[in-house]
Scaffold this motif. Sequence first.
Motif, PDB file in Angstrom:
ATOM      1  N   ARG A  65       3.454   1.330 -10.988  1.00  0.00           N
ATOM      2  CA  ARG A  65       3.628   0.474 -12.237  1.00  0.00           C
ATOM      3  C   ARG A  65       4.660  -0.601 -11.732  1.00  0.00           C
ATOM      4  NH1 ARG A  65       5.043   3.052 -16.430  1.00  0.00           N
ATOM      5  NH2 ARG A  65       4.820   4.934 -15.609  1.00  0.00           N
ATOM      6  N   SER A  66       5.592  -0.079 -10.916  1.00  0.00           N
ATOM      7  CA  SER A  66       6.759  -1.027 -10.525  1.00  0.00           C
ATOM      8  C   SER A  66       6.556  -2.230  -9.789  1.00  0.00           C
ATOM      9  CB  SER A  66       7.472  -0.382  -9.661  1.00  0.00           C
ATOM     10  OG  SER A  66       7.117   0.058  -8.566  1.00  0.00           O
ATOM     11  N   LEU A 433      -4.311   1.748  -1.969  1.00  0.00           N
ATOM     12  CA  LEU A 433      -4.023   3.347  -1.578  1.00  0.00           C
ATOM     13  C   LEU A 433      -4.965   4.173  -1.713  1.00  0.00           C
ATOM     14  CD1 LEU A 433      -1.257   4.649  -0.183  1.00  0.00           C
ATOM     15  CD2 LEU A 433      -0.891   5.087  -2.488  1.00  0.00           C
ATOM     16  N   ALA A 434      -5.487   4.930  -0.660  1.00  0.00           N
ATOM     17  CA  ALA A 434      -6.270   5.938  -0.981  1.00  0.00           C
ATOM     18  C   ALA A 434      -5.432   7.183  -0.641  1.00  0.00           C
ATOM     19  CB  ALA A 434      -7.519   5.925  -0.141  1.00  0.00           C
ATOM     20  N   TYR A 452       6.517  -2.710   0.042  1.00  0.00           N
ATOM     21  CA  TYR A 452       5.243  -3.170  -0.121  1.00  0.00           C
ATOM     22  C   TYR A 452       4.878  -2.887  -1.577  1.00  0.00           C
ATOM     23  CZ  TYR A 452       4.726  -3.896   4.704  1.00  0.00           C
ATOM     24  OH  TYR A 452       4.844  -4.471   6.181  1.00  0.00           O
ATOM     25  N   PRO A 453       5.385  -3.817  -2.597  1.00  0.00           N
ATOM     26  CA  PRO A 453       5.039  -3.746  -4.088  1.00  0.00           C
ATOM     27  C   PRO A 453       3.796  -3.968  -4.427  1.00  0.00           C
ATOM     28  CG  PRO A 453       6.209  -5.768  -3.527  1.00  0.00           C
ATOM     29  CD  PRO A 453       6.226  -5.083  -2.168  1.00  0.00           C
ATOM     30  N   HIS A 454       3.120  -4.779  -3.739  1.00  0.00           N
ATOM     31  CA  HIS A 454       1.651  -4.943  -4.195  1.00  0.00           C
ATOM     32  C   HIS A 454       0.376  -3.857  -3.809  1.00  0.00           C
ATOM     33  CE1 HIS A 454       2.436  -9.221  -5.033  1.00  0.00           C
ATOM     34  NE2 HIS A 454       3.502  -8.864  -4.253  1.00  0.00           N
ATOM     35  N   LEU A 455       0.818  -2.685  -4.286  1.00  0.00           N
ATOM     36  CA  LEU A 455       0.263  -1.420  -3.856  1.00  0.00           C
ATOM     37  C   LEU A 455      -0.764  -1.249  -5.195  1.00  0.00           C
ATOM     38  CD1 LEU A 455       0.263   0.468  -1.610  1.00  0.00           C
ATOM     39  CD2 LEU A 455       1.773   1.914  -2.964  1.00  0.00           C
TER      40      LEU A 455
END
Length: 585
Positions: A65-66, A433-434, A452-455
């Motif tokens: 959520r960050s 992310l899997a 890499y915050p756009h996860l």
Amino acid sequence: MGMEGQLLLRRSNQVSKPSKTTALVKRWALLFKRLRMVGFVVGIVGSILLLDSFMLTVVHHNIFRSGHLPDRARPMQDEWRGYYRNVEKSKELMYERLVTLASTALEKKELQQDQFGQWKEPYEQASSWKPCADRSTGAIHQEHVMNHTRFIIVSANGGLNQQRVAVCNAVAVAAMLNASMVIPKFLFSSVWKDISQFGDIYQEDYFINILKDDVRIIKELPSHLQSLNLESIGSMVTDLDMRKESKPMYFTKVILPLLSRNGVVHFLGFGNRLAFDPIPPHLQKLRCKCNFHALKFVPRIQKIGSLLIKRIRKHDSRVSELDKQLLGRHLPHNLLVGSNSLGKPLKYLALHMRFEMDMVAYSLCDFGGGKKERRELQAYRDMHFPALVLRMRENGSISPAELRKLGRCPLTPEEAGLMLSALGFERRTYIYLAGSDIYGGRSRLLPFTRLYPHLVTKEDLLTPSELAPFRNFSSQLAALDFIACAAADIFAMTDSGSQLSSLVTGFRTYHGRGRAPTLRPNKKQFADILSENGTLGWIKFEEKVRKMIGENQRVQVRRQGRSIYRQPRSPECMCRASGPLRDHL
Ligand SMILES: *[C@@H]1O[C@H](CO)[C@@H](O)[C@H](O)[C@H]1NC(C)=O
Ligand SMILES: *[C@@H]1O[C@H](CO)[C@@H](O)[C@H](O)[C@H]1NC(C)=O
Ligand SMILES: *[C@@H]1O[C@H](CO)[C@@H](O)[C@H](O)[C@H]1NC(C)=O
Ligand SMILES: *[C@@H]1O[C@H](CO)[C@@H](O)[C@H](O)[C@H]1NC(C)=O
Ligand SMILES: *[C@@H]1O[C@H](CO)[C@@H](O)[C@H](O)[C@H]1NC(C)=O
């Protein structure tokens, strides 16, 4: 037991002295002989599967959520929120210096031209291989098959991807033995806790129809055979009864007489039990036809998969061959009634992070978490890997430092983040992310999410109510990861031994038309590079990591003994548009 289980077992053999039959297998073999009831058998197979999971996640922890989530992301799983709030900052940084360098490098690198462009497949070479396993192999031999004299049943164990391998191997074996095959069954396991059957995941009639000229597939065993007690007549063959990667000879020498005598053989398990070489070309081709053409997800999975892809890309003006193969009629643009899609689709990188508890515990490696981590992992091993624990106790084990040097440790999120930043992916890279049940949860992921915050995960992109019909079915959830990874602009993995990574790689190679790059680290080389973490400059680090990944990106013909599911560039499976291999076909 599937590739992954094998991998883990093999590892454990190397931990102690290798013995022909591991103690683990012996124990299970003994138990197996004693327990007759199918329920127990299923239980045992289930415990074998512990070694084998690539994605134990059923409950998502909503740990991302960050980051800057796309509009669709929604907070969920309230019961977990409190838990993660209490987790302190990541204490497990192993390469603080490099992570700082990476972070600085990413700041400088904002808005470079085409970060996806730099990891393209070598198009000319890659696209010269075309899919061509869908033609009939002419393997069917009418007389036995039509006379209904031989039947093969397969009950596949493992998760989604291991089952896929078992099914296609069984198809080849049925053709080899001129037998009819009953629609595969999927075993319930205590680990996966998924009661899904073949028809819940794959389109049954499509499967039967596509393969109809190669193998006769029926929905049920004829009634006169149903009443047989297969175990007592010796027609029940388990993974423990046969060597992994058995040669065709084994099937004609051992299985065929059984089939001729009893009319039916039941393979219980069948992960990884058919060799990749030597296999007659028409059977090799049939395996490819099965894996790349015959197994289509059911419409309800395709539909939600399509929705997932649409939300990842945000726009959907582009539909690739991979999309068509994966999603059938349910292509993303079909879902977009009345909305305008003027924007360019967002490019994304899918990352399969194989850093789940089972893998981490089994590796016997050290991940910088100190005493607490060691205690936790030992407790897990005590509970789930008793044979490994026994072997450690009796024969000792290689030191964690040595294991790391040998490339036997799964990549941590921190290492995955370092890898991607060395490859030049910007901070804003959009990452799917899997395999999201990361060991250590949010705290462990912090070094990654800082870079890499756009996860995002499927749990972020789909609403709880959209996911609800799938939530109790880990294999169906895994199918969504398969789709998101296979359709990605770039697919990156942390462990090439995992079934999901392996099958997704093959799928992209086969259907990707030379535009579906896969990034695969060599763990041994990477460990070697990282051992200099205290001194390496960033540029040098980048250079070394790029070289490592580059070496694995070459377009080459499958080598002897390698999985045709992972490396379909092989004359039996794909055709080369020009060049000497053409003559083989
Ligand atoms: C199949 O059946 C036909 C006639 O019904 C018979 O002639 C033939 O021998 C049978 N083949 C086998 C392999 O049993
Ligand atoms: C399958 O049928 C073909 C053609 O009749 C025959 O050549 C082959 O030996 C058969 N194989 C087995 C295992 O029965
Ligand atoms: C320890 O090593 C010996 C000799 O290689 C082997 O016979 C024994 O089974 C091993 N013990 C375990 C628990 O694997
Ligand atoms: C999932 O399983 C749990 C317990 O096994 C059950 O309580 C719940 O209702 C199930 N959810 C769905 C959507 O089937
Ligand atoms: C990081 O570097 C230090 C020395 O600079 C080395 O002792 C350590 O083993 C390295 N860490 C890993 C995991 O390789």
